[in-house]
Design a protein around this motif. Sequence first.
Motif, PDB file in Angstrom:
ATOM      1  N   SER A  94       7.926  16.314  -2.049  1.00 21.14           N
ATOM      2  CA  SER A  94       8.917  17.307  -1.655  1.00 21.14           C
ATOM      3  C   SER A  94      10.190  16.610  -1.186  1.00 21.14           C
ATOM      4  O   SER A  94      10.167  15.432  -0.821  1.00 21.14           O
ATOM      5  CB  SER A  94       8.348  18.180  -0.525  1.00 21.14           C
ATOM      6  N   SER A  95      11.287  17.362  -1.159  1.00 20.56           N
ATOM      7  CA  SER A  95      12.533  16.842  -0.601  1.00 20.56           C
ATOM      8  C   SER A  95      12.664  17.160   0.888  1.00 20.56           C
ATOM      9  O   SER A  95      13.746  17.016   1.471  1.00 20.56           O
ATOM     10  CB  SER A  95      13.732  17.427  -1.363  1.00 20.56           C
ATOM     11  N   THR A  96      11.581  17.573   1.504  1.00 22.81           N
ATOM     12  CA  THR A  96      11.602  17.965   2.916  1.00 22.81           C
ATOM     13  C   THR A  96      12.085  16.832   3.817  1.00 22.81           C
ATOM     14  O   THR A  96      12.930  17.039   4.698  1.00 22.81           O
ATOM     15  CB  THR A  96      10.191  18.431   3.341  1.00 22.81           C
ATOM     16  N   ILE A  97      11.559  15.628   3.625  1.00 28.25           N
ATOM     17  CA  ILE A  97      11.973  14.479   4.439  1.00 28.25           C
ATOM     18  C   ILE A  97      13.458  14.197   4.250  1.00 28.25           C
ATOM     19  O   ILE A  97      14.202  13.945   5.209  1.00 28.25           O
ATOM     20  CB  ILE A  97      11.129  13.236   4.086  1.00 28.25           C
ATOM     21  N   GLN A  98      13.908  14.247   3.020  1.00 26.97           N
ATOM     22  CA  GLN A  98      15.319  14.001   2.719  1.00 26.97           C
ATOM     23  C   GLN A  98      16.217  15.002   3.442  1.00 26.97           C
ATOM     24  O   GLN A  98      17.236  14.623   4.043  1.00 26.97           O
ATOM     25  CB  GLN A  98      15.556  14.093   1.208  1.00 26.97           C
ATOM     26  N   ASN A  99      15.843  16.270   3.416  1.00 26.40           N
ATOM     27  CA  ASN A  99      16.669  17.299   4.041  1.00 26.40           C
ATOM     28  C   ASN A  99      16.649  17.204   5.563  1.00 26.40           C
ATOM     29  O   ASN A  99      17.659  17.466   6.227  1.00 26.40           O
ATOM     30  CB  ASN A  99      16.217  18.685   3.579  1.00 26.40           C
ATOM     31  N   ALA A 100      15.505  16.815   6.122  1.00 28.73           N
ATOM     32  CA  ALA A 100      15.446  16.598   7.572  1.00 28.73           C
ATOM     33  C   ALA A 100      16.332  15.433   7.979  1.00 28.73           C
ATOM     34  O   ALA A 100      17.001  15.471   9.026  1.00 28.73           O
ATOM     35  CB  ALA A 100      14.000  16.336   8.007  1.00 28.73           C
ATOM     36  N   ASP A 116       8.276   9.891   7.497  1.00 32.50           N
ATOM     37  CA  ASP A 116       7.594  10.359   6.290  1.00 32.50           C
ATOM     38  C   ASP A 116       6.092  10.129   6.495  1.00 32.50           C
ATOM     39  O   ASP A 116       5.640   9.000   6.613  1.00 32.50           O
ATOM     40  CB  ASP A 116       8.101   9.548   5.094  1.00 32.50           C
ATOM     41  N   SER A 117       5.320  11.219   6.525  1.00 32.91           N
ATOM     42  CA  SER A 117       3.874  11.090   6.755  1.00 32.91           C
ATOM     43  C   SER A 117       3.154  10.435   5.591  1.00 32.91           C
ATOM     44  O   SER A 117       2.032   9.952   5.743  1.00 32.91           O
ATOM     45  CB  SER A 117       3.246  12.465   6.993  1.00 32.91           C
ATOM     46  N   LEU A 118       3.773  10.488   4.389  1.00 29.78           N
ATOM     47  CA  LEU A 118       3.104  10.040   3.166  1.00 29.78           C
ATOM     48  C   LEU A 118       1.784  10.774   2.979  1.00 29.78           C
ATOM     49  O   LEU A 118       0.809  10.222   2.473  1.00 29.78           O
ATOM     50  CB  LEU A 118       2.885   8.522   3.173  1.00 29.78           C
ATOM     51  N   ASN A 119       1.769  12.041   3.395  1.00 25.55           N
ATOM     52  CA  ASN A 119       0.532  12.800   3.317  1.00 25.55           C
ATOM     53  C   ASN A 119       0.846  14.284   3.231  1.00 25.55           C
ATOM     54  O   ASN A 119       2.014  14.694   3.127  1.00 25.55           O
ATOM     55  CB  ASN A 119      -0.362  12.490   4.517  1.00 25.55           C
ATOM     56  N   LEU A 120      -0.210  15.084   3.279  1.00 25.02           N
ATOM     57  CA  LEU A 120      -0.078  16.541   3.250  1.00 25.02           C
ATOM     58  C   LEU A 120      -1.165  17.158   4.109  1.00 25.02           C
ATOM     59  O   LEU A 120      -2.116  16.487   4.507  1.00 25.02           O
ATOM     60  CB  LEU A 120      -0.155  17.059   1.814  1.00 25.02           C
ATOM     61  N   SER A 121      -1.000  18.440   4.405  1.00 24.71           N
ATOM     62  CA  SER A 121      -1.965  19.200   5.188  1.00 24.71           C
ATOM     63  C   SER A 121      -2.281  18.466   6.500  1.00 24.71           C
ATOM     64  O   SER A 121      -1.382  17.909   7.118  1.00 24.71           O
ATOM     65  CB  SER A 121      -3.226  19.491   4.349  1.00 24.71           C
ATOM     66  N   THR A 122      -3.538  18.480   6.916  1.00 23.02           N
ATOM     67  CA  THR A 122      -3.856  17.843   8.196  1.00 23.02           C
ATOM     68  C   THR A 122      -3.797  16.321   8.122  1.00 23.02           C
ATOM     69  O   THR A 122      -3.946  15.646   9.145  1.00 23.02           O
ATOM     70  CB  THR A 122      -5.213  18.327   8.728  1.00 23.02           C
TER      71      THR A 122
END
Length: 282
Positions: A94-100, A116-122
């Motif tokens: 996702s571009s979420t990290i970039q936008n943050a 950047d968590s380099l992960n998803l969900s929990t």
Amino acid sequence: MNHIKIFSDSTCDLPKSLLERYDIGIIPLYVTFGDDAFRDGVDMTPPEMYKRVEECGKLPKTSSPSPADFMQAFEPFVKEGRNILYIGLSSHLSSTIQNATIAGEMLGEGSVTVIDSLNLSTGIGIPVLKAAMALEAGTSLEDTVKLVEDVRGKMETEFIIDTLDYLYKGGRCSGLQNLIGSLLRIRPVIKVVDGKMTPANKIRGKREKALEQLKQNALDHVNEMDKDIVFVTHSLSLDDAQMLQEELKQKTGAKHVFLSDCGCVISSHCGPNTIGIVYARK
């Protein structure tokens, strides 16, 4: 008042009770059907999303929060003189990290730290909780960032997908693969590796066999497991999740084995009855 405010996004799938306990802010991603956009977990829940998919036969598109969304969430706390620590969805997904990061730069140097968590969900949720616990105990922001960066490299995130239909609708497998997989009752095992969703295995047969394999995969590494926090994360599979939770409690000795519901964004990519076990290595 803690001078550091932790944020994550809706894909961290942390239960509301833990978000409230540690005062963690959540910035929702979006799920979009046609011209209708919904904030994940705010305007739409997974059951509502699944119902809409059944009605229209198509998956929603998903998108990250905009820099303006992040600005709107972060700015009130920055104006109070607080620092922001944001831990979000893998930049490979996702571009979420970039936008943050863009929002943080607009708010001024040093006011927002983005990881950047380099992960998803929990697989995001555990580093977020580790950070919240560390800050509550008086750990500095600098040392908390080091802790999160260490933990993210030790995450084990593994899910079993119950149906290939959502992978097919999302363009991740062909119609023929979907047909063959359904006939053979194949359930893909998905792991997160280097920030990306990676097919790890395929389990053929009854769902019970797949659940047993998922559990055993975790128990095979019980001596390497960080037993502070373990998650059983699922999309509309509560009974199976509770069963795995009880067995993991008994067989791992983990301090906390939490249940977690996948939000709309994660559910839209994997489908109903997806279930996973997430933990960090020591």
